[in-house]
Write a protein that holds these residues in place. Structure first.
Motif, PDB file in Angstrom:
ATOM      1  N   GLY A  20       0.820  -1.211   0.000  1.00 51.54           N
ATOM      2  CA  GLY A  20       0.000   0.000   0.000  1.00 51.54           C
ATOM      3  C   GLY A  20       0.851   1.257   0.000  1.00 51.54           C
ATOM      4  N   GLN A  21       1.919   1.268   0.800  1.00 50.53           N
ATOM      5  CA  GLN A  21       2.823   2.413   0.858  1.00 50.53           C
ATOM      6  C   GLN A  21       3.528   2.617  -0.478  1.00 50.53           C
ATOM      7  OE1 GLN A  21       4.270   4.103   4.045  1.00 50.53           O
ATOM      8  NE2 GLN A  21       2.307   3.560   4.936  1.00 50.53           N
ATOM      9  N   TRP A  22       3.953   1.526  -1.087  1.00 49.13           N
ATOM     10  CA  TRP A  22       4.683   1.646  -2.357  1.00 49.13           C
ATOM     11  C   TRP A  22       3.762   2.116  -3.478  1.00 49.13           C
ATOM     12  CZ3 TRP A  22       6.490  -3.957  -1.146  1.00 49.13           C
ATOM     13  CH2 TRP A  22       7.399  -3.923  -0.084  1.00 49.13           C
ATOM     14  N   ILE A  23       2.553   1.582  -3.525  1.00 52.72           N
ATOM     15  CA  ILE A  23       1.585   2.053  -4.532  1.00 52.72           C
ATOM     16  C   ILE A  23       1.293   3.535  -4.313  1.00 52.72           C
ATOM     17  CG2 ILE A  23      -0.806   1.853  -5.332  1.00 52.72           C
ATOM     18  CD1 ILE A  23      -0.599  -1.169  -4.640  1.00 52.72           C
ATOM     19  N   ALA A  24       1.174   3.916  -3.043  1.00 53.20           N
ATOM     20  CA  ALA A  24       0.906   5.320  -2.727  1.00 53.20           C
ATOM     21  C   ALA A  24       2.021   6.219  -3.242  1.00 53.20           C
ATOM     22  CB  ALA A  24       0.747   5.485  -1.212  1.00 53.20           C
ATOM     23  N   GLU A  25       3.274   5.785  -3.115  1.00 53.11           N
ATOM     24  CA  GLU A  25       4.382   6.602  -3.604  1.00 53.11           C
ATOM     25  C   GLU A  25       4.398   6.684  -5.135  1.00 53.11           C
ATOM     26  OE1 GLU A  25       6.986   8.648  -2.040  1.00 53.11           O
ATOM     27  OE2 GLU A  25       5.133   8.547  -0.889  1.00 53.11           O
ATOM     28  N   ILE A  26       4.008   5.599  -5.795  1.00 53.17           N
ATOM     29  CA  ILE A  26       3.883   5.641  -7.254  1.00 53.17           C
ATOM     30  C   ILE A  26       2.830   6.660  -7.652  1.00 53.17           C
ATOM     31  CG2 ILE A  26       3.147   4.339  -9.289  1.00 53.17           C
ATOM     32  CD1 ILE A  26       4.365   1.836  -7.962  1.00 53.17           C
ATOM     33  N   VAL A  27       1.672   6.599  -7.005  1.00 55.10           N
ATOM     34  CA  VAL A  27       0.576   7.518  -7.316  1.00 55.10           C
ATOM     35  C   VAL A  27       0.974   8.960  -6.995  1.00 55.10           C
ATOM     36  CG1 VAL A  27      -1.777   8.195  -6.668  1.00 55.10           C
ATOM     37  CG2 VAL A  27      -1.221   5.776  -7.010  1.00 55.10           C
ATOM     38  N   ALA A  28       1.562   9.157  -5.823  1.00 55.72           N
ATOM     39  CA  ALA A  28       1.933  10.514  -5.404  1.00 55.72           C
ATOM     40  C   ALA A  28       2.934  11.139  -6.366  1.00 55.72           C
ATOM     41  CB  ALA A  28       2.516  10.473  -3.992  1.00 55.72           C
ATOM     42  N   THR A  29       3.944  10.376  -6.761  1.00 57.57           N
ATOM     43  CA  THR A  29       4.982  10.927  -7.634  1.00 57.57           C
ATOM     44  C   THR A  29       4.474  11.108  -9.055  1.00 57.57           C
ATOM     45  OG1 THR A  29       6.570   9.692  -6.274  1.00 57.57           O
ATOM     46  CG2 THR A  29       7.403  10.731  -8.274  1.00 57.57           C
ATOM     47  N   ALA A  30       3.678  10.172  -9.541  1.00 51.96           N
ATOM     48  CA  ALA A  30       3.096  10.325 -10.878  1.00 51.96           C
ATOM     49  C   ALA A  30       2.238  11.589 -10.935  1.00 51.96           C
ATOM     50  CB  ALA A  30       2.261   9.097 -11.233  1.00 51.96           C
ATOM     51  N   GLY A  31       1.438  11.790  -9.913  1.00 50.76           N
ATOM     52  CA  GLY A  31       0.596  12.984  -9.877  1.00 50.76           C
ATOM     53  C   GLY A  31       1.413  14.256  -9.807  1.00 50.76           C
ATOM     54  N   LEU A  32       2.476  14.250  -9.013  1.00 52.56           N
ATOM     55  CA  LEU A  32       3.332  15.424  -8.903  1.00 52.56           C
ATOM     56  C   LEU A  32       3.946  15.784 -10.257  1.00 52.56           C
ATOM     57  CD1 LEU A  32       4.911  17.566  -7.317  1.00 52.56           C
ATOM     58  CD2 LEU A  32       6.642  15.807  -6.843  1.00 52.56           C
ATOM     59  N   ILE A  33       4.503  14.797 -10.941  1.00 52.71           N
ATOM     60  CA  ILE A  33       5.116  15.051 -12.246  1.00 52.71           C
ATOM     61  C   ILE A  33       4.075  15.556 -13.234  1.00 52.71           C
ATOM     62  CG2 ILE A  33       6.303  14.002 -14.209  1.00 52.71           C
ATOM     63  CD1 ILE A  33       8.052  14.410 -11.696  1.00 52.71           C
ATOM     64  N   LEU A  34       2.904  14.970 -13.216  1.00 50.47           N
ATOM     65  CA  LEU A  34       1.844  15.395 -14.136  1.00 50.47           C
ATOM     66  C   LEU A  34       1.452  16.846 -13.879  1.00 50.47           C
ATOM     67  CD1 LEU A  34      -0.075  14.537 -16.402  1.00 50.47           C
ATOM     68  CD2 LEU A  34      -1.681  13.763 -14.644  1.00 50.47           C
ATOM     69  N   VAL A  35       1.319  17.202 -12.610  1.00 46.20           N
ATOM     70  CA  VAL A  35       0.968  18.590 -12.273  1.00 46.20           C
ATOM     71  C   VAL A  35       2.067  19.543 -12.737  1.00 46.20           C
ATOM     72  CG1 VAL A  35       0.624  20.213 -10.372  1.00 46.20           C
ATOM     73  CG2 VAL A  35      -0.520  18.002 -10.336  1.00 46.20           C
ATOM     74  N   ILE A  36       3.321  19.199 -12.481  1.00 44.07           N
ATOM     75  CA  ILE A  36       4.431  20.060 -12.883  1.00 44.07           C
ATOM     76  C   ILE A  36       4.450  20.273 -14.386  1.00 44.07           C
ATOM     77  CG2 ILE A  36       6.956  20.170 -13.066  1.00 44.07           C
ATOM     78  CD1 ILE A  36       7.063  18.784 -10.320  1.00 44.07           C
ATOM     79  N   LEU A  37       4.229  19.208 -15.137  1.00 49.06           N
ATOM     80  CA  LEU A  37       4.330  19.296 -16.593  1.00 49.06           C
ATOM     81  C   LEU A  37       3.114  19.928 -17.251  1.00 49.06           C
ATOM     82  CD1 LEU A  37       5.974  15.841 -17.454  1.00 49.06           C
ATOM     83  CD2 LEU A  37       7.086  18.072 -17.180  1.00 49.06           C
ATOM     84  N   LYS A  38       1.970  19.829 -16.621  1.00 42.51           N
ATOM     85  CA  LYS A  38       0.738  20.310 -17.268  1.00 42.51           C
ATOM     86  C   LYS A  38       0.207  21.625 -16.706  1.00 42.51           C
ATOM     87  CE  LYS A  38      -0.946  18.474 -20.099  1.00 42.51           C
ATOM     88  NZ  LYS A  38      -0.634  18.568 -21.549  1.00 42.51           N
ATOM     89  N   ALA A  39       0.694  22.048 -15.553  1.00 38.48           N
ATOM     90  CA  ALA A  39       0.185  23.288 -14.956  1.00 38.48           C
ATOM     91  C   ALA A  39       0.650  24.494 -15.763  1.00 38.48           C
ATOM     92  CB  ALA A  39       0.668  23.411 -13.513  1.00 38.48           C
ATOM     93  N   PRO A  40      -0.190  25.507 -15.907  1.00 38.78           N
ATOM     94  CA  PRO A  40       0.265  26.767 -16.515  1.00 38.78           C
ATOM     95  C   PRO A  40       1.434  27.322 -15.707  1.00 38.78           C
ATOM     96  CG  PRO A  40      -2.126  26.737 -16.259  1.00 38.78           C
ATOM     97  CD  PRO A  40      -1.608  25.547 -15.512  1.00 38.78           C
ATOM     98  N   SER A  41       2.416  27.896 -16.368  1.00 44.33           N
ATOM     99  CA  SER A  41       3.654  28.302 -15.701  1.00 44.33           C
ATOM    100  C   SER A  41       3.415  29.237 -14.529  1.00 44.33           C
ATOM    101  CB  SER A  41       4.605  28.967 -16.701  1.00 44.33           C
ATOM    102  OG  SER A  41       3.984  30.096 -17.299  1.00 44.33           O
ATOM    103  N   GLU A  42       2.433  30.119 -14.655  1.00 47.75           N
ATOM    104  CA  GLU A  42       2.182  31.084 -13.585  1.00 47.75           C
ATOM    105  C   GLU A  42       1.458  30.466 -12.391  1.00 47.75           C
ATOM    106  OE1 GLU A  42      -1.431  31.238 -16.276  1.00 47.75           O
ATOM    107  OE2 GLU A  42       0.753  31.054 -16.495  1.00 47.75           O
TER     108      GLU A  42
END
Length: 221
Positions: free
Chosen positions: A125-147
């Motif tokens: 459960g902890q490992w899946i959570a880290e996969i989800v957390a990091t995938a979401g973080l990268i997605l937000v960084i790459l897709k968020a408007p720069s401002e």
């Protein structure tokens, strides 16, 4: 090394150190004031991290890109947003900063500077959570408007503190630094390798999802 590169590395080291001081320090303060109520301690830890992360990204974004995270730096190299020759120095700066941030938090709260965490964080459960957390973080960084990157990243991490079983480390440098703190935010050294592996997998998934969304939105030729 050029002065520009030195400036970037200094930004990553200082920013990561302050981030870990915020995460660990607020965990110590929250636990002390919560009188054994872990939910209140985590709420305090979350609030401080969200505010601190937003400020740090705003301050250090123009300096180094405000990665504070080896997984983010790797993705930025793949995307061509960071020079390949800076990847290893960035990671060294981030890991060094994470360790210094842990020591700074300990110094501020007058506890032993040198510690190793005994807090085991393990299991599927902890490992899946880290996969989800990091995938979401990268997605937000790459897709968020720069401002809006700073606000959206901070908000996402705040949410992920609560919806993931691991409380969303999503950062190999954070796992490394928190390994040296036997406090509320700590993680045992034995638990770190699996966390880092899960974070790397999550980063790759986040990148692939972002690229898929880019391909879907690209005009047909």
């Amino acid at each position: 090394m050029s002065s520009s590169h030195l400036k970037k590395l200094s930004g990553e080291l200082l920013g990561t150190a302050l981030l870990l001081a915020i995460v660990i320090g607020s965990g110590i303060m929250g636990q002390r004031l919560a009188a054994g109520n872990d939910a209140i301690a985590l709420l305090a830890n979350t609030a401080a991290t969200v505010g601190g992360l937003y400020i740090l990204i705003e301050v250090f974004g123009p300096v180094s890109g405000a990665h504070f995270n080896p997984a983010v730096s790797i993705i930025m190299v793949i995307r061509g947003a960071l020079e390949k020759k800076l990847l290893l120095p960035y990671i060294v700066a981030q890991l060094t900063g994470a360790l210094l941030g842990a020591w700074l938090a300990h110094a501020m709260f007058d506890i032993n500077l040198f510690q190793l965490s005994t807090k085991v964080r393990s299991g599927s459960g902890q490992w899946i959570a880290e996969i989800v957390a990091t995938a979401g973080l990268i997605l937000v960084i790459l897709k968020a408007p720069s401002e809006k990157v700073a606000a959206m990243v901070a908000a996402y991490i705040g949410c992920a503190y609560w919806f993931t079983a691991s409380t969303s480390f999503a950062n190999p440098a954070a796992a490394f630094g928190r390994m040296f703190s036997d406090t509320f935010a700590g993680i045992s050294p034995a638990s770190v390798p699996a966390f880092v592996l899960a974070q790397c997998v999550g980063a790759g998934i986040g990148l692939m999802v972002s690229q898929f969304l880019d391909d879907c939105s690209a005009p047909n030729t």
